[in-house]
Design a protein around this motif. Structure first.
Motif, PDB file in Angstrom:
ATOM      1  N   VAL A  76       0.857  -1.182   0.000  1.00 14.52           N
ATOM      2  CA  VAL A  76       0.000   0.000   0.000  1.00 14.52           C
ATOM      3  C   VAL A  76       0.892   1.230   0.000  1.00 14.52           C
ATOM      4  CG1 VAL A  76      -1.812   1.263   1.219  1.00 14.52           C
ATOM      5  CG2 VAL A  76      -1.800  -1.238   1.280  1.00 14.52           C
ATOM      6  N   ALA A  77       0.664   2.115  -0.944  1.00 10.20           N
ATOM      7  CA  ALA A  77       1.431   3.355  -1.033  1.00 10.20           C
ATOM      8  C   ALA A  77       0.476   4.537  -1.031  1.00 10.20           C
ATOM      9  CB  ALA A  77       2.282   3.363  -2.308  1.00 10.20           C
ATOM     10  N   TYR A  78       0.822   5.583  -0.279  1.00  8.98           N
ATOM     11  CA  TYR A  78       0.019   6.805  -0.277  1.00  8.98           C
ATOM     12  C   TYR A  78       0.935   7.957   0.109  1.00  8.98           C
ATOM     13  CZ  TYR A  78      -0.122   5.829   4.768  1.00  8.98           C
ATOM     14  OH  TYR A  78       0.219   5.551   6.068  1.00  8.98           O
ATOM     15  N   GLY A  79       0.890   9.016  -0.711  1.00 14.43           N
ATOM     16  CA  GLY A  79       1.830  10.109  -0.483  1.00 14.43           C
ATOM     17  C   GLY A  79       3.258   9.576  -0.573  1.00 14.43           C
ATOM     18  N   ALA A  80       4.040   9.848   0.481  1.00 14.25           N
ATOM     19  CA  ALA A  80       5.416   9.358   0.523  1.00 14.25           C
ATOM     20  C   ALA A  80       5.548   8.043   1.286  1.00 14.25           C
ATOM     21  CB  ALA A  80       6.317  10.420   1.167  1.00 14.25           C
ATOM     22  N   GLU A  81       4.450   7.495   1.772  1.00 16.62           N
ATOM     23  CA  GLU A  81       4.474   6.278   2.580  1.00 16.62           C
ATOM     24  C   GLU A  81       4.291   5.040   1.709  1.00 16.62           C
ATOM     25  OE1 GLU A  81       5.000   6.167   5.855  1.00 16.62           O
ATOM     26  OE2 GLU A  81       5.159   8.348   6.001  1.00 16.62           O
ATOM     27  N   VAL A  82       5.085   4.012   1.992  1.00 12.19           N
ATOM     28  CA  VAL A  82       4.955   2.725   1.313  1.00 12.19           C
ATOM     29  C   VAL A  82       5.069   1.619   2.350  1.00 12.19           C
ATOM     30  CG1 VAL A  82       5.854   1.148  -0.435  1.00 12.19           C
ATOM     31  CG2 VAL A  82       5.976   3.624  -0.821  1.00 12.19           C
ATOM     32  N   ILE A  83       4.054   0.769   2.402  1.00 16.26           N
ATOM     33  CA  ILE A  83       4.061  -0.351   3.348  1.00 16.26           C
ATOM     34  C   ILE A  83       3.805  -1.625   2.575  1.00 16.26           C
ATOM     35  CG2 ILE A  83       2.882  -1.410   5.320  1.00 16.26           C
ATOM     36  CD1 ILE A  83       2.239   1.412   6.290  1.00 16.26           C
ATOM     37  N   GLU A  84       4.725  -2.580   2.697  1.00 19.45           N
ATOM     38  CA  GLU A  84       4.578  -3.878   2.048  1.00 19.45           C
ATOM     39  C   GLU A  84       4.684  -4.958   3.109  1.00 19.45           C
ATOM     40  OE1 GLU A  84       6.581  -6.546  -1.562  1.00 19.45           O
ATOM     41  OE2 GLU A  84       6.890  -4.373  -1.470  1.00 19.45           O
ATOM     42  N   THR A  85       3.775  -5.925   3.060  1.00 23.12           N
ATOM     43  CA  THR A  85       3.724  -6.938   4.110  1.00 23.12           C
ATOM     44  C   THR A  85       3.120  -8.218   3.547  1.00 23.12           C
ATOM     45  OG1 THR A  85       2.960  -7.344   6.374  1.00 23.12           O
ATOM     46  CG2 THR A  85       1.448  -6.235   4.905  1.00 23.12           C
ATOM     47  N   PRO A  86       3.458  -9.365   4.107  1.00 19.54           N
ATOM     48  CA  PRO A  86       2.836 -10.624   3.668  1.00 19.54           C
ATOM     49  C   PRO A  86       1.337 -10.632   3.972  1.00 19.54           C
ATOM     50  CG  PRO A  86       4.825 -11.041   4.960  1.00 19.54           C
ATOM     51  CD  PRO A  86       4.503  -9.587   5.119  1.00 19.54           C
ATOM     52  N   LEU A  87       0.583 -11.302   3.142  1.00 17.10           N
ATOM     53  CA  LEU A  87      -0.843 -11.450   3.413  1.00 17.10           C
ATOM     54  C   LEU A  87      -1.070 -12.180   4.739  1.00 17.10           C
ATOM     55  CD1 LEU A  87      -2.250 -12.484  -0.105  1.00 17.10           C
ATOM     56  CD2 LEU A  87      -2.080 -10.195   0.894  1.00 17.10           C
ATOM     57  N   ALA A  88      -0.123 -13.016   5.105  1.00 18.70           N
ATOM     58  CA  ALA A  88      -0.247 -13.775   6.350  1.00 18.70           C
ATOM     59  C   ALA A  88      -0.175 -12.892   7.589  1.00 18.70           C
ATOM     60  CB  ALA A  88       0.841 -14.852   6.418  1.00 18.70           C
ATOM     61  N   SER A  89       0.278 -11.640   7.429  1.00 22.88           N
ATOM     62  CA  SER A  89       0.361 -10.741   8.588  1.00 22.88           C
ATOM     63  C   SER A  89      -0.891  -9.886   8.742  1.00 22.88           C
ATOM     64  CB  SER A  89       1.586  -9.822   8.464  1.00 22.88           C
ATOM     65  OG  SER A  89       1.362  -8.816   7.480  1.00 22.88           O
ATOM     66  N   ILE A  90      -1.834 -10.003   7.801  1.00 25.02           N
ATOM     67  CA  ILE A  90      -3.047  -9.185   7.859  1.00 25.02           C
ATOM     68  C   ILE A  90      -3.969  -9.710   8.954  1.00 25.02           C
ATOM     69  CG2 ILE A  90      -5.135  -8.488   6.626  1.00 25.02           C
ATOM     70  CD1 ILE A  90      -3.569  -8.589   4.043  1.00 25.02           C
ATOM     71  N   ARG A  91      -4.411  -8.808   9.809  1.00 27.57           N
ATOM     72  CA  ARG A  91      -5.410  -9.158  10.824  1.00 27.57           C
ATOM     73  C   ARG A  91      -6.810  -8.770  10.375  1.00 27.57           C
ATOM     74  NH1 ARG A  91      -4.953  -6.039  14.829  1.00 27.57           N
ATOM     75  NH2 ARG A  91      -3.117  -4.789  14.364  1.00 27.57           N
ATOM     76  N   MET A  92      -6.921  -7.665   9.616  1.00 34.30           N
ATOM     77  CA  MET A  92      -8.223  -7.251   9.096  1.00 34.30           C
ATOM     78  C   MET A  92      -8.024  -6.445   7.825  1.00 34.30           C
ATOM     79  SD  MET A  92     -10.677  -4.705   8.638  1.00 34.30           S
ATOM     80  CE  MET A  92     -10.368  -3.326   9.744  1.00 34.30           C
ATOM     81  N   LEU A  93      -8.852  -6.719   6.827  1.00 27.48           N
ATOM     82  CA  LEU A  93      -8.852  -5.953   5.585  1.00 27.48           C
ATOM     83  C   LEU A  93     -10.305  -5.641   5.246  1.00 27.48           C
ATOM     84  CD1 LEU A  93      -7.552  -4.807   2.960  1.00 27.48           C
ATOM     85  CD2 LEU A  93      -7.893  -7.087   1.959  1.00 27.48           C
ATOM     86  N   ARG A  94     -10.622  -4.348   5.184  1.00 28.36           N
ATOM     87  CA  ARG A  94     -11.979  -3.938   4.786  1.00 28.36           C
ATOM     88  C   ARG A  94     -11.874  -3.207   3.456  1.00 28.36           C
ATOM     89  NH1 ARG A  94     -13.714  -1.799   9.226  1.00 28.36           N
ATOM     90  NH2 ARG A  94     -14.948  -3.625   9.801  1.00 28.36           N
ATOM     91  N   TRP A  95     -12.699  -3.608   2.503  1.00 26.72           N
ATOM     92  CA  TRP A  95     -12.661  -3.032   1.158  1.00 26.72           C
ATOM     93  C   TRP A  95     -14.070  -2.600   0.789  1.00 26.72           C
ATOM     94  CZ3 TRP A  95      -8.254  -2.469  -1.862  1.00 26.72           C
ATOM     95  CH2 TRP A  95      -8.452  -2.094  -3.187  1.00 26.72           C
ATOM     96  N   ARG A  96     -14.274  -1.286   0.650  1.00 25.28           N
ATOM     97  CA  ARG A  96     -15.582  -0.758   0.238  1.00 25.28           C
ATOM     98  C   ARG A  96     -15.429  -0.053  -1.088  1.00 25.28           C
ATOM     99  NH1 ARG A  96     -20.703   1.578   3.452  1.00 25.28           N
ATOM    100  NH2 ARG A  96     -21.874   2.226   1.607  1.00 25.28           N
ATOM    101  N   THR A  97     -16.325  -0.333  -2.021  1.00 23.26           N
ATOM    102  CA  THR A  97     -16.156   0.159  -3.381  1.00 23.26           C
ATOM    103  C   THR A  97     -16.924   1.442  -3.684  1.00 23.26           C
ATOM    104  OG1 THR A  97     -18.001  -1.233  -4.148  1.00 23.26           O
ATOM    105  CG2 THR A  97     -15.775  -2.184  -4.225  1.00 23.26           C
ATOM    106  N   ASP A  98     -17.996   1.751  -2.917  1.00 21.50           N
ATOM    107  CA  ASP A  98     -18.870   2.843  -3.342  1.00 21.50           C
ATOM    108  C   ASP A  98     -19.184   3.807  -2.201  1.00 21.50           C
ATOM    109  OD1 ASP A  98     -20.434   1.287  -1.751  1.00 21.50           O
ATOM    110  OD2 ASP A  98     -21.931   0.791  -3.259  1.00 21.50           O
ATOM    111  N   SER A  99     -19.847   4.896  -2.545  1.00 19.05           N
ATOM    112  CA  SER A  99     -20.321   5.945  -1.638  1.00 19.05           C
ATOM    113  C   SER A  99     -19.154   6.747  -1.066  1.00 19.05           C
ATOM    114  CB  SER A  99     -21.180   5.358  -0.508  1.00 19.05           C
ATOM    115  OG  SER A  99     -20.387   4.867   0.550  1.00 19.05           O
ATOM    116  N   GLU A 100     -19.479   7.720  -0.193  1.00 17.27           N
ATOM    117  CA  GLU A 100     -18.429   8.515   0.446  1.00 17.27           C
ATOM    118  C   GLU A 100     -17.565   7.682   1.385  1.00 17.27           C
ATOM    119  OE1 GLU A 100     -20.137  11.892   2.381  1.00 17.27           O
ATOM    120  OE2 GLU A 100     -20.225  13.074   0.530  1.00 17.27           O
TER     121      GLU A 100
END
Length: 320
Positions: free
Chosen positions: A233-257
């Protein structure tokens, strides 16, 4: 795991917060002190919470047209009723016993910010519909890069909780301003109820627009990249790369504000809101759906879908 199996978390239910705040305010209203500062602010924030819940409920309806029709019907009907009640003293209210009039006053006070938020939601809905060109707005799309898939999009680095807190602060400050002006202007034409309605239009609406614009100014370029076992994940000057195995929660919303990615790992927590970002003309402030191979990779990494509804998917690590 199907969404119906998800345990209910009441602290995340806007309607429950609204009901609880109105219940706290009720004793003041029954005692005849409903326009004192504490009960009035409780009614304003509680009403806003219920309005917030209603708008989100219409946006989550599976049939978008039905949600829009229901939204419009409640907006128009509620607006007419509120105007009728604030512009005069309807006989049916006057005929109620003292406790009934107290409850009616509480409902009236709460309905002002509730309907204000519902109106704002409808304006946003209509604006998106009118501004949509004959061809669909372009949604950011996935492309291949470095052996994986990447999507690039404008986003505002923030937690939605921060936005909600700021909205509540605006409601509280606006309520304080209303009370001060009520004290000064109550000797003139407008009674306190009508004054609240007018100030909601004169103060509340511009304050919300100013708040939204202040967040849009924080827009940065962002991207999310997946391969079979990693996320970057990169945003602005920040870049974070990590194994999927280290994810505790991922929320993905596609629409609305509320379109966003929320990522909680063992070492970092990220929230990028695409729905509030300033986007190029012809581009939607939205995210594309997760590709099938990404969903499969998340499953293989030990993540399961805890909550899935229209436009939103929440992945969590399966308990050992």
């Amino acid at each position: 795991m199907p969404a119906s199996d998800v345990s209910w978390r009441p602290w995340r239910s806007a309607w429950l917060w609204g009901v609880a705040l109105l219940a706290l305010a009720l004793p003041w209203y029954l005692a005849g002190h409903g326009l004192d500062l504490p009960p009035l602010l409780l009614a304003l924030v509680g009403g806003w919470a219920l309005g917030f819940w209603f708008v989100n409920a219409t946006l989550r309806m599976r049939r978008e047209r039905l949600g829009a029709v229901f939204h419009i019907a409640v907006t128009v009907t509620g607006g007419v009723l509120l105007w009728a009640v604030t512009a005069g003293r309807p006989p049916f209210v006057e005929s109620l016993p003292g406790s009934g009039r107290a409850v009616a006053l509480l409902v009236q006070m709460a309905s002002i910010p509730a309907l204000g938020w519902i109106w704002l939601g409808l304006l946003g809905r209509l604006s998106a519909s009118v501004s949509r060109p004959r061809t669909e707005m372009l949604v950011p799309s996935w492309s291949r890069e470095d052996g994986g898939s990447i999507v690039r999009f404008p986003a505002v680095p923030m937690r939605l909780r921060e936005l909600y807190v700021m909205i509540v602060a605006v409601v509280l400050l606006g309520g304080g301003a209303v009370i001060a002006l009520m004290i000064v202007l109550d000797i003139f034409v407008f009674g306190p109820r009508m004054l609240l309605v007018l100030l909601g239009l004169i103060v509340g609406f511009p304050a919300y627009l100013t708040l939204s614009e202040s967040y849009r100014r924080r827009t940065v370029a962002a991207s999310v990249w997946f391969d079979s076992d990693r996320i970057r994940v990169a945003y602005g000057a920040e870049v974070i790369e990590t194994p999927l195995a280290s994810i505790r929660m991922l929320r993905w919303r596609t629409d609305s504000e509320e379109a966003r990615i929320e990522l909680h790992t063992d070492v970092a927590e990220i929230s990028l809101v695409a729905g509030l970002a300033r986007v190029p003309k012809g581009t939607a402030a939205a995210l594309p759906s997760l590709p099938r191979f990404v969903r499969r990779s998340l499953q293989l990494a030990g993540l399961v879908v805890r909550h899935e509804r229209k436009g939103t998917t929440t992945w969590v690590r399966e308990a050992a």
